[in-house]
Design an enzyme around this catalytic site. Structure first.
Site, PDB file in Angstrom:
ATOM      1  N   SER A  59      13.503   1.424  -0.865  1.00  0.00           N
ATOM      2  CA  SER A  59      12.699   0.180   0.026  1.00  0.00           C
ATOM      3  C   SER A  59      13.560  -0.515  -0.574  1.00  0.00           C
ATOM      4  CB  SER A  59      11.454   0.456   0.370  1.00  0.00           C
ATOM      5  OG  SER A  59      11.262  -1.057   1.056  1.00  0.00           O
TER       6      SER A  59
ATOM      7  N   TYR B  42       4.407  -2.533  -4.992  1.00  0.00           N
ATOM      8  CA  TYR B  42       5.475  -1.613  -3.967  1.00  0.00           C
ATOM      9  C   TYR B  42       6.230  -1.499  -4.535  1.00  0.00           C
ATOM     10  CZ  TYR B  42       7.408  -0.021   0.012  1.00  0.00           C
ATOM     11  OH  TYR B  42       8.079   0.787   0.925  1.00  0.00           O
TER      12      TYR B  42
END
Length: 324
Positions: A159, A185
């Site tokens: 990501s 994350y």
């Protein structure tokens, strides 16, 4: 020689869909495993690969939810696996290996994002455990089947969140620093990209190539369940009525567009002989400096071979496994 981290002019782009990049590819006789393949981007990836002729297996933690996906994708094979449970990963891999089938595509797609601090049974932080370590273990256990394919690809869904954080090798599990969901994350997504770097270096001589990717910003999936509507509105990804904003050139995509880069990494003929690179918008992404304020591009801490090797050694220690 490593693949340059630079676009190759694939002919596809931000608005391309998974179906478009798979067009003309006959995957009959090929076998794919798609983690998280029963919802969102994973389901679209599984659907398109199956439509091209591949046998698609989806390991799922929630079998009841996965059965609904099986109704959408005829012939989808479901099996139980929890990426935070090492025993369940081993059990799934054992069941797959028993059949002696080659594995042509391993799509490491499943993820959690910015959830409250949670730990697995080993005490490992859940985002690092699920997004990276679970997939590291799965890949290691399925290694014989990947080698048997004589031309397998491992596609790791990272990501642009990697831009938030590199891997903190001194405290990856937030044992001694304050837990920040988006930093955790970002760390896990950097780990995804670094994993592809080292895996490709190891696997190239066995015909196993690895790629990582940013799918784009997609808000109508379960991945954003820990984000408030107010947060999503402030980010510009949903409008005042809570509807997704679709603007692929500015990283705001549909599910079909979001799955496109995953499928492109799996099937593109242009990537033959390449690997270890981070991709986006159905092409290899450009490398950008650490202080870049650009929306896209890959930061240096997510492609550095020395950091990738350091992560690999740490992952071996934490899981007790290595692909071999």
């Amino acid at each position: 020689m490593s693949t340059p981290q630079a676009p190759i002019g694939s002919g596809f782009g931000a608005a391309s869909t998974a179906e478009e990049v798979a067009a003309g590819h006959d995957l009959t006789g090929k076998v794919a495993i798609v983690t998280g393949g029963y919802a969102g981007l994973g389901l679209e990836t599984a659907r398109v690969l199956a439509a091209a002729g591949a046998k698609v297996i989806v390991p799922a933690r929630n079998i009841e939810k996965a059965r609904a996906a099986g109704e959408i994708v005829p012939g989808l094979k479901l099996d139980y696996m929890d990426l935070m449970d090492p025993d369940s990963i081993d059990d799934f891999a054992d069941r797959f290996l028993e059949d002696g089938e080659p594995l042509h595509f391993l799509i490491n797609n499943a993820a959690v994002m910015a959830n409250p601090l949670t730990r697995d049974s080993r005490g490992y932080e859940s985002q690092f455990s699920t997004n990276h370590l679970g997939h590291f273990q799965l890949t290691a256990r399925l290694w014989p089947a990947l080698v048997k394919a004589e031309g397998a690809r491992v596609v790791v869904v990272s990501s642009r969140g990697h831009a938030r954080s590199g891997v903190d090798f001194d405290d990856p599990m937030f044992d001694n620093r304050e837990y920040q969901p988006y930093i955790a994350y970002g760390q896990s997504k950097t780990a995804n990209a670094l994993f592809a770097v080292s895996l490709d270096a190891l696997g190239a001589r066995e015909g196993v190539r690895a790629f990582s990717l940013h799918p784009g910003g997609i808000v109508n999936t379960d991945l954003v369940r820990h984000q408030s509507r107010e947060y999503l509105q402030a980010s510009g990804y949903v409008d005042a009525d809570g509807n997704p904003v679709i603007d692929p050139e500015n990283n705001k995509k549909t599910i079909a567009q979001g799955a496109a880069t995953t499928v492109w990494c799996a099937v593109s003929n242009e990537l033959e002989g390449m690997g270890g690179v981070y991709c986006e918008n159905c092409d290899i992404a450009k490398a950008v400096p650490a202080d870049s304020e650009e929306l896209l591009g890959v930061r240096p801490w997510a492609t550095d071979p020395e950091l990738a090797e350091r992560l690999w050694q740490m992952s071996e220690r934490l899981t007790g496994l290595t692909p071999s």
